[in-house]
Design an enzyme around this catalytic site. Structure first.
Site, short mmCIF file in Angstrom:
data_model
loop_
_atom_site.label_atom_id
_atom_site.label_comp_id
_atom_site.label_asym_id
_atom_site.label_seq_id
_atom_site.Cartn_x
_atom_site.Cartn_y
_atom_site.Cartn_z
N TYR A 1 -3.40 5.39 9.24
CA TYR A 1 -2.86 4.08 8.91
C TYR A 1 -1.62 3.89 9.78
CZ TYR A 1 -1.69 0.09 5.88
OH TYR A 1 -1.42 -1.17 5.38
N TYR B 1 0.87 -1.18 0.00
CA TYR B 1 0.00 0.00 0.00
C TYR B 1 0.90 1.23 0.00
CZ TYR B 1 -3.61 3.33 1.56
OH TYR B 1 -4.46 4.39 1.65
#
Length: 376
Positions: free
Chosen positions: A263, A253
């Site tokens: 995140y 990612y």
């Protein structure tokens, strides 16, 4: 449309050639079908005429076009994985990237085995056997995707010696055996002999919702263990049973390169490590096992696992508004790229981070930012 245009050009060329031939009464001419791309003039006097030869070549050029169009629109360049064996780690339902990759490989003809996280295995098998996945199992020919083997697996542990007592005694692991990375590789070798494709679709960060400044050492290292080192462990154990020319693909990612607030828990670090390890493994496994190693940096998808982050819907909207290609990412789009990366079509591609995110990674600013609004 291209074929219709070619036909019109072909007819015009034929008319021109007939006009030229009509102007040559002394010559006995035979014109072969279009596919031959040749016209034969048998009169000795005409054969020596440079003017006639040039005129006929120009007239026949239109005929050659139809053959070129037919070649371009041939049977197509296909991903063919028939006879190939794949092992995919990290499938727990029919919604995520792992399932989409399995389906793309199945469409291409590969034989597929799965490694399912031990606590999720019973639910997965029950849903599969009761037909809850049947709709998403459908392939383009109407058949249902099948799996040769479904193994229990927890890629956090290399061998049983690494498993702490609290995990070994956990009721979610009860009744399952041979689920560490080394043991699963041994089972695959016994059941399949060798494999050609290894897919790592694994990631977990127990503190993913915490900012990095609030992440504990334990949570940070757990994220790297489950999401990054697991790839190294899998290549170590599965590499020896991979056929020469095989391929490894993982999923990453773009938080590895860009700041994605929310995140957290060390997951951005884990993805950066995964991408770095992909490059090193491409060299080491390439030399040792003659296999390729790549990773796909996928855009946001509303899978069950992604919803654990808590703001995946916001990321999907953000991606839609700011990507060069303005649409939601479909899991099968990632699956199709994975099929390409493990196929002979990408035989010279290794150590690469392949973005499949509608182009979001190339953007420098958020086009929907209020700061870009100009006062009226």
């Amino acid at each position: 449309m291209a074929l219709q245009s070619a036909t019109r050009i072909q007819r015009a060329a034929a008319a021109r050639s007939e006009a030229i031939l009509a102007a040559l009464p002394a010559a006995r001419v035979s014109a072969r079908p279009f596919a031959s791309m040749r016209m034969t003039v048998t009169s000795p006097s005409v054969q020596t005429s440079a003017f006639v030869r040039t005129a006929i070549r120009k007239a026949a050029a239109g005929r050659a076009l139809s053959v070129k169009v037919a070649a371009v629109n041939g049977s197509g360049l296909k991903v063919d994985l028939r006879g190939k064996k794949a092992f995919i780690a990290g499938v727990a339902d029919d919604q995520g990237f792992g399932w989409a990759i399995a389906k793309a490989l199945a469409e291409a003809g590969a034989e597929i085995s799965l490694g399912v996280w031990v606590p999720a295995l019973n639910i997965f098998k029950t849903s599969f056997e009761k037909g809850k996945f049947d709709e998403s199992r459908k392939l383009s020919d109407g058949s249902l995707m099948t799996f040769s083997h479904i193994y229990p697996m927890d890629a956090v542990f290399d061998t049983m010696a690494d498993v702490p007592e609290e995990v070994a005694a956990n009721k979610r692991y009860a009744g399952n055996k041979k689920w560490t990375v080394a043991e699963v590789a041994e089972c695959v070798a016994q059941d399949s002999g060798s494999i050609d494709i290894l897919i790592h679709s694994l990631a977990n960060g127990p503190e993913v919702v915490k900012p990095l400044l609030e992440t504990s050492r334990k949570g940070y290292l757990a994220a790297l263990s489950a999401s990054s080192y697991s790839l190294i462990s899998m290549v170590q154990r599965f590499g020896p049973i991979m056929n020469e020319g095989g391929a490894v693909v993982s999923l990453t990612y773009n938080a590895s390169n860009r700041i994605i607030p929310g995140y957290g828990g060390g997951m951005s670090t884990a993805k950066a490590a995964l991408e770095s390890d992909t490059r090193v493994l491409a060299y080491e496994a390439g030399r040792k096992y003659k296999v390729r190693v790549n990773t796909i940096s996928a855009g946001p998808l509303g899978s069950r696992a992604a919803r654990a982050i808590g703001f995946i819907d916001d990321m999907i909207r953000y991606s839609y508004e700011n990507s060069p290609i303005q649409k939601e990412l479909a899991a099968i789009e990632v699956g199709n790229v994975a099929a390409f990366l493990v196929s002979p079509l990408s035989s010279a591609v290794t150590g690469h981070v392949m973005f499949v995110d509608n182009g979001l990674n190339v953007m420098g600013i958020a086009t929907d930012s209020k700061t870009l609004d100009r006062p009226q």
